[in-house]
Structures are given as structure tokens and as C-alpha cells.
Design an enzyme around this catalytic site. Structure first.
Site, PDB file in Angstrom:
ATOM      1  N   HIS A 129      -1.078   4.580  -0.689  1.00  0.00           N
ATOM      2  CA  HIS A 129      -2.115   5.502  -0.224  1.00  0.00           C
ATOM      3  C   HIS A 129      -1.821   6.983  -0.451  1.00  0.00           C
ATOM      4  O   HIS A 129      -1.906   7.797   0.463  1.00  0.00           O
ATOM      5  CB  HIS A 129      -2.393   5.254   1.258  1.00  0.00           C
ATOM      6  CG  HIS A 129      -3.294   4.086   1.506  1.00  0.00           C
ATOM      7  ND1 HIS A 129      -4.615   4.054   1.097  1.00  0.00           N
ATOM      8  CD2 HIS A 129      -3.062   2.882   2.099  1.00  0.00           C
ATOM      9  CE1 HIS A 129      -5.162   2.886   1.442  1.00  0.00           C
ATOM     10  NE2 HIS A 129      -4.229   2.158   2.044  1.00  0.00           N
ATOM     11  N   ASP A 153      -3.867  -0.304  -3.579  1.00  0.00           N
ATOM     12  CA  ASP A 153      -4.106   0.831  -2.672  1.00  0.00           C
ATOM     13  C   ASP A 153      -3.148   1.985  -2.973  1.00  0.00           C
ATOM     14  O   ASP A 153      -2.285   2.358  -2.173  1.00  0.00           O
ATOM     15  CB  ASP A 153      -4.010   0.402  -1.207  1.00  0.00           C
ATOM     16  CG  ASP A 153      -5.330  -0.173  -0.702  1.00  0.00           C
ATOM     17  OD1 ASP A 153      -6.204  -0.491  -1.529  1.00  0.00           O
ATOM     18  OD2 ASP A 153      -5.489  -0.305   0.524  1.00  0.00           O
ATOM     19  N   HIS A 168      -9.054  -0.249  -2.078  1.00  0.00           N
ATOM     20  CA  HIS A 168      -9.382   1.170  -2.214  1.00  0.00           C
ATOM     21  C   HIS A 168      -9.545   1.603  -3.660  1.00  0.00           C
ATOM     22  O   HIS A 168     -10.006   2.725  -3.908  1.00  0.00           O
ATOM     23  CB  HIS A 168      -8.331   2.033  -1.505  1.00  0.00           C
ATOM     24  CG  HIS A 168      -8.600   2.150  -0.041  1.00  0.00           C
ATOM     25  ND1 HIS A 168      -9.270   3.210   0.524  1.00  0.00           N
ATOM     26  CD2 HIS A 168      -8.319   1.305   0.973  1.00  0.00           C
ATOM     27  CE1 HIS A 168      -9.378   3.032   1.820  1.00  0.00           C
ATOM     28  NE2 HIS A 168      -8.812   1.880   2.121  1.00  0.00           N
ATOM     29  N   HIS A 176      -2.639  -4.651   2.524  1.00  0.00           N
ATOM     30  CA  HIS A 176      -3.993  -4.453   3.054  1.00  0.00           C
ATOM     31  C   HIS A 176      -4.070  -4.028   4.514  1.00  0.00           C
ATOM     32  O   HIS A 176      -5.048  -3.406   4.909  1.00  0.00           O
ATOM     33  CB  HIS A 176      -4.799  -5.739   2.825  1.00  0.00           C
ATOM     34  CG  HIS A 176      -6.281  -5.610   3.045  1.00  0.00           C
ATOM     35  ND1 HIS A 176      -7.005  -4.486   2.700  1.00  0.00           N
ATOM     36  CD2 HIS A 176      -7.182  -6.486   3.571  1.00  0.00           C
ATOM     37  CE1 HIS A 176      -8.277  -4.690   2.992  1.00  0.00           C
ATOM     38  NE2 HIS A 176      -8.411  -5.887   3.519  1.00  0.00           N
ATOM     39  N   ASP A 180       0.829  -1.211   0.000  1.00  0.00           N
ATOM     40  CA  ASP A 180       0.000   0.000   0.000  1.00  0.00           C
ATOM     41  C   ASP A 180       0.864   1.262   0.000  1.00  0.00           C
ATOM     42  O   ASP A 180       1.852   1.344   0.736  1.00  0.00           O
ATOM     43  CB  ASP A 180      -0.861   0.060   1.264  1.00  0.00           C
ATOM     44  CG  ASP A 180      -1.802  -1.115   1.428  1.00  0.00           C
ATOM     45  OD1 ASP A 180      -1.391  -2.247   1.162  1.00  0.00           O
ATOM     46  OD2 ASP A 180      -2.943  -0.881   1.871  1.00  0.00           O
ATOM     47  N   HIS A 236      -3.621  -8.194  -3.050  1.00  0.00           N
ATOM     48  CA  HIS A 236      -3.758  -7.157  -2.030  1.00  0.00           C
ATOM     49  C   HIS A 236      -4.214  -7.719  -0.686  1.00  0.00           C
ATOM     50  O   HIS A 236      -3.573  -7.507   0.344  1.00  0.00           O
ATOM     51  CB  HIS A 236      -4.741  -6.077  -2.492  1.00  0.00           C
ATOM     52  CG  HIS A 236      -4.864  -4.957  -1.499  1.00  0.00           C
ATOM     53  ND1 HIS A 236      -3.859  -4.040  -1.309  1.00  0.00           N
ATOM     54  CD2 HIS A 236      -5.843  -4.632  -0.619  1.00  0.00           C
ATOM     55  CE1 HIS A 236      -4.228  -3.183  -0.362  1.00  0.00           C
ATOM     56  NE2 HIS A 236      -5.423  -3.528   0.069  1.00  0.00           N
TER      57      HIS A 236
END
Length: 423
Positions: free
Chosen positions: A90, A117, A150, A307, A88, A201
């Protein structure tokens, strides 16, 4: 680490005349994204990255992604010096820029697999996603982008990405957001690296026990789901994964197409067996016995999933925390299960005064067999540029729990949404 000095890119980026993305073009895009994030109001991004250019990137990437299978086979040939696996990120653009430079940029001798993500929570989800898509367009067989939970309509409407796009692109925001959703749908669900490593993920998934209908009306090969009872849960096969329908805005949490939701939302457990992931309301929990079964059946040595950041792991007291950016959750006879998280000091916006201050990590796999993970950890790039959040982080829960499942577009596609909207 002090704030780097990034030269001002005075001229807006244009799409290459011949439509071919080059390394120099990506360098220019990178400079624009970095500089604008530090020096311009978010709504001024289109002065350097005009919406027609952004839309061309999204369209070119979408065309490539939608042609890839649900589970991409990443061949680690003898010309490769390394395969880099990333968790991830983000929307933490500056940490992604550091990671790419620290690991070495993608190239003919270095391959990247990103585990999803890319957006939400962080303030530069659009810049992060667009940059990685540009790398995908430039090196489609050396950069692999997988889907995270996401990369969905529901999550992006709650955790900031949709609002971010609207703020940055104004009147063109709806069109840009729809094209992003279309890219999300095209992202593969999983990868197999060098025939011995499975990455996804969330992780593992159930068998749907699908059999042909005896009285098939209408569409040829109509299917029936026979495992509605959760007591009969069992692991799914790679063949089943290959046949799942991934082109949905939000992975279904009920019905006959549950595999995408499992792959994107499931979590490991120390308890044995498969069970519904009641904490999240979607996906599964799977134990070390399931990890062993999956590895042994497919002759794999590693599962690398993502995740779970520090906010999620702090609530799971029986599992290792995410302070270092990775954990080894299952160590079984056939191999290991690793959780990898590449967003340091996450989340960017926190309601409390005490921050998690976690490190991020990425994994390097090297020849000859690419089966031994080498972990590289790193701190967040600070100071981060001052910017406001695109979601109410004081009201929205930290980790992805207590989902409003009824608000999810259960099984619908971006094309369906686009047909019902106007600019």
C-alpha cells in the site's frame, strides 16, 4: 530507527540506451525514489524521474505481464536458496525498501512473489509500483507480481492513487495513470509455488458451471452461466481460473466473469461452506472445509493470501487480529491457510488518535520442498517523511467495505477507457 542519509542523485534518470534494465540502473532508480520522497515536493518527482522514462518502465513491464497466464507456475528449482512471499504494501515505499534489503534482493538464487495491493492509502504508491515493475523487467522469472483488489480503477479513484499520479505528473498524469491501469490488467491473479503452495490476494473462487451453448450465434464457443443461484455455490477449479478474463479495469461483481472478483476480494471465515461476501459486496466467504477441499484436490500444502489489514480484522472478532503481520486462519488436515500483510503501522493516514501499530511480515520458503513457511516480522520505518494524503482519509472508510458497486467499470478494459480519452 532514525531517518537514513540518502545521497542526492543530481542527474535525472534516463532509459538505458540498449533498453536493458540492469541492477545498477535499479539501484539508481531506488536512490532517486527514496531521496525525492524525503527532499522534494511530490510535483518535482519528474525532475529526477522524467515521464518518458516512467512510461518506458510501464510499457516494458506491461508487455511482460500480459504474456503471463492467470495463474503463474513458480518453479522452485534446486538453484534457489529461498522464495520470499510478500503481502499488501500500500504505497509505503520506505517499508518496502527495508523489506527488500532485509529479505535479500531478488536474484538468481532468490525469488519473490508479491501478493498485490501496491498502491492506495500510502503516499508513495507510484514509486512503490514503479520500483517493483523495474525489478520485474530486470528479472522476469525471479520476480512475480500478482494483482490485488486495489489494482483497479474504482479503488484507485477512491483511495488516492489516481490523485497521487495527477499531483506528481501534472499534464502527463492522465497518460501515466492510463498506463498504470494497463499494467493492473496484466497482473496475474494467482501463483502456484513449487507445485504445493497457492497464493492469491483474496483467495478462493467459485465454479461458474459454464457449459457450451447449443445455439451459439456469433462468437465461437459462447458460454452459458448456470449457477446464478448462490445456494449452489461450489469451489472452482484451476482450469476455470486459467480461463477467466482478467483484463478488466474493475473485476465484475455480477455476470459471467466472477472469478477475478472472487480471487481478489474474497475472505476466509470460520463458518463452513461458501457464501456471498455481503460485507464487501463482492467475492465470497469460505470456510475451513473449503480450504481442506481445495488443498486436497490440488495436492497443495499451503494457501497464502493477503487482503486484510488491521483495520479489516478489528471488525472480525472471530478471527485473529493482524498485529503481527500474519495470521493462520485455517489449520486443516491437508495444510494451512495463511493471511499475510506486509504494510506495518497501517494505514499511513488515520483519522483517530489511536493507531493500530501493527507489524508487517513476509514469508520465506526454503528448499528442499519449500512448503514450510518461515515468518519474518518487522516494524515500520520511522519517522516517515512528512507528506499530505491523496484522499480524504477522514471521510473514506478504513477497510474496503460498503463499495459503490455501480461506480465500478464492470468488465471494461483500460484500452476501452483510453480510446475515449484525449491527453
Amino acid at each position: 530507527m532514525g531517518e537514513p542519509s540518502v545521497p542526492c542523485p543530481h542527474i535525472a534518470l534516463s532509459w538505458p540506451p540498449d533498453g536493458s534494465v540492469t541492477l545498477e540502473w535499479i539501484r539508481r532508480l531506488t536512490a532517486i525514489l527514496d531521496w525525492s520522497s524525503r527532499n522534494l515536493p511530490p510535483s518535482d518527482l519528474p525532475t529526477l524521474l522524467p515521464s518518458p522514462v516512467l512510461l518506458r518502465i510501464l510499457l516494458a513491464a506491461s508487455d511482460i505481464l500480459h504474456k503471463e497466464p492467470n495463474c503463474v507456475r513458480v518453479q522452485a528449482d534446486e538453484d534457489l536458496s529461498s522464495v520470499v512471499v510478500v503481502g499488501d504494501v500500500h504505497g509505503q515505499l520506505h517499508d518496502v525498501l527495508f523489506l527488500l534489503e532485509d529479505a535479500g534482493f531478488p536474484g538468481e538464487d532468490r525469488l519473490f512473489v508479491f501478493n498485490g495491493d501496491y498502491v492506495d492509502r500510502g503516499a508513495w504508491g507510484l514509486e512503490t509500483f514503479v520500483l517493483l515493475l523495474a525489478w520485474k523487467v530486470f528479472l522476469p522469472h525471479r520476480v512475480f507480481l500478482l494483482r490485488g483488489n486495489h489494482e483497479s480503477k474504482y479503488c484507485t479513484s477512491v483511495y488516492g492513487f489516481e490523485n497521487e499520479v495527477m499531483v506528481k505528473y501534472g499534464d502527463q498524469g492522465k497518460q501515466v495513470y492510463r498506463k498504470c491501469l494497463r499494467c493492473f490488467e496484466g497482473l496475474p491473479l494467482a501463483s502456484i509455488i513449487a507445485d504445493c503452495i497457492y497464493t492469491a490476494h483474496g483467495g478462493l473462487f467459485r465454479s461458474m458451471n459454464i457449459t457450451p451453448s447449443k445455439r451459439s450465434k456469433g462468437k465461437k464457443g459462447q458460454k452459458i452461466v448456470t449457477n446464478a443461484n448462490t445456494s449452489s455455490l461450489k469451489l472452482g477449479s484451476l482450469e476455470e481460473l486459467s480461463k477467466a478474463r482478467r483484463t478488466v479495469l474493475d473485476p465484475p461483481w455480477e455476470g459471467s466473469n466472477l472469478i477475478p472478483g472472487d480471487v481478489l476480494w474474497s475472505d476466509p471465515s470460520l463458518g463452513l461452506g461458501l457464501s456471498p461476501n455481503e460485507e464487501r459486496g463482492i467475492g465470497l466467504l469460505w470456510g475451513p472445509d473449503c480450504t481442506e477441499e481445495f488443498l486436497k484436490k490440488n495436492q497443495f500444502k499451503l494457501i497464502i493470501r493477503s487482503h486484510e489489514g488491521p483495520d479489516a480484522r478489528v471488525k472480525r472478532h472471530n478471527l485473529t487480529g493482524m498485529d503481527a503481520g500474519y495470521t493462520i486462519d485455517h489449520d486443516v488436515e491437508s495444510g494451512k491457510l495463511i493471511t499475510l500483510f506486509s504494510a506495518p503501522d497501517y494505514p499511513q493516514f488515520q483519522a483517530g488518535k489511536e493507531r493500530y501499530n501493527n507489524r508487517g511480515a513476509y514469508i520465506v520458503l526454503q528448499p528442499p520442498d519449500f512448503s514450510t513457511p518461515f515468518f519474518h516480522t518487522f516494524e515500520a520505518i520511522k519517522p516517515r517523511p512528512q507528506v499530505s494524503a491523496y484522499y480524504d482519509y477522514e471521510e473514506v472508510i478504513d477497510s474496503d467495505e460498503e463499495l459503490d458497486l455501480k461506480s465500478m467499470n464492470n468488465g471494461s478494459s483500460a484500452e476501452g477507457v483510453a480510446s475515449g480519452q484525449t491527453d
